[in-house]
Scaffold this motif. Structure first.
Motif, PDB file in Angstrom:
ATOM      1  N   LYS A  63      31.345  37.208  43.903  1.00 29.63           N
ATOM      2  CA  LYS A  63      30.088  36.688  43.341  1.00 29.63           C
ATOM      3  C   LYS A  63      30.374  35.507  42.427  1.00 29.63           C
ATOM      4  O   LYS A  63      31.277  35.556  41.586  1.00 29.63           O
ATOM      5  N   ILE A  64      29.607  34.437  42.606  1.00 27.68           N
ATOM      6  CA  ILE A  64      29.696  33.254  41.753  1.00 27.68           C
ATOM      7  C   ILE A  64      28.288  32.899  41.294  1.00 27.68           C
ATOM      8  O   ILE A  64      27.363  32.835  42.108  1.00 27.68           O
ATOM      9  N   ALA A  65      28.124  32.679  39.999  1.00 29.23           N
ATOM     10  CA  ALA A  65      26.823  32.281  39.447  1.00 29.23           C
ATOM     11  C   ALA A  65      26.987  30.971  38.678  1.00 29.23           C
ATOM     12  O   ALA A  65      27.773  30.904  37.724  1.00 29.23           O
ATOM     13  N   VAL A  66      26.285  29.950  39.121  1.00 25.38           N
ATOM     14  CA  VAL A  66      26.335  28.638  38.473  1.00 25.38           C
ATOM     15  C   VAL A  66      24.907  28.133  38.310  1.00 25.38           C
ATOM     16  O   VAL A  66      24.182  27.961  39.302  1.00 25.38           O
ATOM     17  N   ASN A  67      24.521  27.880  37.056  1.00 18.63           N
ATOM     18  CA  ASN A  67      23.160  27.422  36.747  1.00 18.63           C
ATOM     19  C   ASN A  67      22.137  28.388  37.350  1.00 18.63           C
ATOM     20  O   ASN A  67      22.146  29.564  37.043  1.00 18.63           O
ATOM     21  N   LYS A  68      21.285  27.920  38.255  1.00 18.64           N
ATOM     22  CA  LYS A  68      20.253  28.766  38.844  1.00 18.64           C
ATOM     23  C   LYS A  68      20.594  29.212  40.267  1.00 18.64           C
ATOM     24  O   LYS A  68      19.723  29.650  41.011  1.00 18.64           O
ATOM     25  N   PRO A 170      37.123  33.508  42.573  1.00 19.03           N
ATOM     26  CA  PRO A 170      36.491  32.180  42.476  1.00 19.03           C
ATOM     27  C   PRO A 170      35.577  32.100  41.239  1.00 19.03           C
ATOM     28  O   PRO A 170      34.795  33.008  40.988  1.00 19.03           O
ATOM     29  N   ASP A 171      35.709  31.027  40.475  1.00 22.25           N
ATOM     30  CA  ASP A 171      34.911  30.882  39.255  1.00 22.25           C
ATOM     31  C   ASP A 171      34.179  29.553  39.202  1.00 22.25           C
ATOM     32  O   ASP A 171      33.658  29.173  38.155  1.00 22.25           O
ATOM     33  N   ASP A 180      25.281  23.284  51.867  1.00 21.99           N
ATOM     34  CA  ASP A 180      26.717  23.449  52.061  1.00 21.99           C
ATOM     35  C   ASP A 180      27.387  23.660  50.708  1.00 21.99           C
ATOM     36  O   ASP A 180      27.200  22.866  49.795  1.00 21.99           O
ATOM     37  N   TYR A 181      28.188  24.732  50.639  1.00 23.47           N
ATOM     38  CA  TYR A 181      28.820  25.114  49.378  1.00 23.47           C
ATOM     39  C   TYR A 181      30.336  25.192  49.577  1.00 23.47           C
ATOM     40  O   TYR A 181      30.834  25.378  50.700  1.00 23.47           O
ATOM     41  N   ALA A 182      31.063  25.069  48.475  1.00 25.43           N
ATOM     42  CA  ALA A 182      32.522  25.158  48.509  1.00 25.43           C
ATOM     43  C   ALA A 182      33.014  25.823  47.237  1.00 25.43           C
ATOM     44  O   ALA A 182      32.438  25.652  46.161  1.00 25.43           O
ATOM     45  N   ALA A 183      34.083  26.603  47.372  1.00 28.54           N
ATOM     46  CA  ALA A 183      34.683  27.290  46.225  1.00 28.54           C
ATOM     47  C   ALA A 183      36.186  27.391  46.443  1.00 28.54           C
ATOM     48  O   ALA A 183      36.687  27.175  47.554  1.00 28.54           O
ATOM     49  N   VAL A 184      36.899  27.717  45.381  1.00 26.53           N
ATOM     50  CA  VAL A 184      38.355  27.797  45.419  1.00 26.53           C
ATOM     51  C   VAL A 184      38.794  29.188  44.985  1.00 26.53           C
ATOM     52  O   VAL A 184      38.262  29.753  44.012  1.00 26.53           O
ATOM     53  N   LEU A 185      39.764  29.733  45.703  1.00 24.53           N
ATOM     54  CA  LEU A 185      40.308  31.055  45.404  1.00 24.53           C
ATOM     55  C   LEU A 185      41.826  30.983  45.518  1.00 24.53           C
ATOM     56  O   LEU A 185      42.361  30.419  46.476  1.00 24.53           O
ATOM     57  N   ARG A 186      42.515  31.539  44.526  1.00 28.36           N
ATOM     58  CA  ARG A 186      43.973  31.655  44.582  1.00 28.36           C
ATOM     59  C   ARG A 186      44.322  33.116  44.813  1.00 28.36           C
ATOM     60  O   ARG A 186      43.870  33.984  44.059  1.00 28.36           O
ATOM     61  N   HIS A 187      45.139  33.358  45.838  1.00 29.37           N
ATOM     62  CA  HIS A 187      45.379  34.750  46.234  1.00 29.37           C
ATOM     63  C   HIS A 187      46.731  34.863  46.947  1.00 29.37           C
ATOM     64  O   HIS A 187      47.131  33.951  47.686  1.00 29.37           O
ATOM     65  N   PRO A 188      47.461  35.981  46.747  1.00 26.37           N
ATOM     66  CA  PRO A 188      48.731  36.175  47.468  1.00 26.37           C
ATOM     67  C   PRO A 188      48.564  36.186  48.984  1.00 26.37           C
ATOM     68  O   PRO A 188      49.497  35.817  49.709  1.00 26.37           O
TER      69      PRO A 188
END
Length: 271
Positions: A63-68, A170-171, A180-188
């Motif tokens: 889950k990511i929450a940014v503004n509205k 992801p933060d 269209d959305y994009a996010a970043v995740l760091r994971h093993p």
């Protein structure tokens, strides 16, 4: 070199085919790439020591929450909500009001006109996986999923960086288009299992020799078994064509003796 490359491509193809046949859903998050004599195998949903479900969130969703804007997603599979499900309008194509979020892999909620309105932006079967950087496969992979709606086509891209130390994010959430959305995740799980293929291999001649040796061994074994059980032959005679194999040294010697006078004649002619 060419035979080794073709062999590696065959192994790569059979590996992918096995993954797809054994688990077609999880295969969407598998990727195998050949680069600089190394085979990079990515399997995002494979368990690791500290993450039994791989890159999949153990809560059933990220889950990511940014503004509205609020975005829920799950990688490699559909989302599961055991608590706090999305509450928004227009969720019919992702589970409906009673099971909102349960029939898609990514859902976005935007505050519009005083209401939270949901939009399906990704489904598991639409997942595409590629390298972040083709020249640096060890960096990780980019996972993209999409959803084609009646009003708008949407997508979500998650960059999964290799990080053996743990999970980060992801933060953050980037809006890269109309839907269209994009996010970043760091994971093993973003780290590949690497198989080295040394360039100083046997080559095509060594490979051909090994194949011929295996065929010869199979011929001797099959012939020996047949002569022992079917023909009842015992002792050293059980070896097929034994007389021929024993005659090879004598034939070699005779060939050498035949060539010696010929060479002597040539020498006399020169003198």
């Amino acid at each position: 070199m060419a035979i080794r490359d073709d062999f590696l491509k065959l192994v790569l193809f059979l590996t992918i085919l096995h993954r797809v046949e054994s688990n077609p859903i999880s295969a969407v998050c598998d990727l195998s790439v050949l680069h600089d004599n190394k085979l990079y195998n990515f399997s995002l949903d494979s368990p690791t020591p500290n993450h039994p479900h791989g890159v999949l969130s153990e809560d059933g969703f990220y889950k990511i929450a940014v503004n509205k804007t609020v975005l829920w997603f799950q990688l490699c599979d559909g989302m599961i909500f055991n608590h706090n499900p999305p509450r928004c309008f227009d969720c019919l194509d992702c589970g409906g009001p009673s099971r909102c979020g349960m029939e898609c892999s990514a859902l976005a909620s935007n505050y519009l006109g005083g209401y939270n309105v949901c939009t399906t932006i990704g489904r598991a079967w639409s997942t595409q996986i590629s390298l972040i950087d083709k020249e640096k496969p060890q960096m990780g992979v980019a996972v993209k999923m999409s959803s084609n709606g009646l009003k708008v086509n949407c997508s979500l891209s998650i960059t999964v960086y290799c990080d053996a130390n743990g999970v980060q994010g992801p933060d953050s959430l980037a809006d890269t288009g109309t839907c269209d959305y994009a996010a970043v995740l760091r994971h093993p799980s973003g780290c590949a299992k690497i198989i080295s293929v040394h360039g100083s291999g046997w080559g095509w001649l060594g490979t051909l020799g090994l194949i011929l040796l295996c065929l010869f061994g199979g011929y001797l074994l099959a012939g020996t078994v047949y002569r022992f059980f079917a023909l009842g032959i015992r002792g050293i005679e059980v070896i097929p064509n034994l007389e021929f194999w024993l005659s090879i040294p004598h034939r070699t010697q005779r060939l050498g003796k035949v060539q010696e006078p010929h060479l002597g004649t040539i020498a006399l002619g020169k003198s």
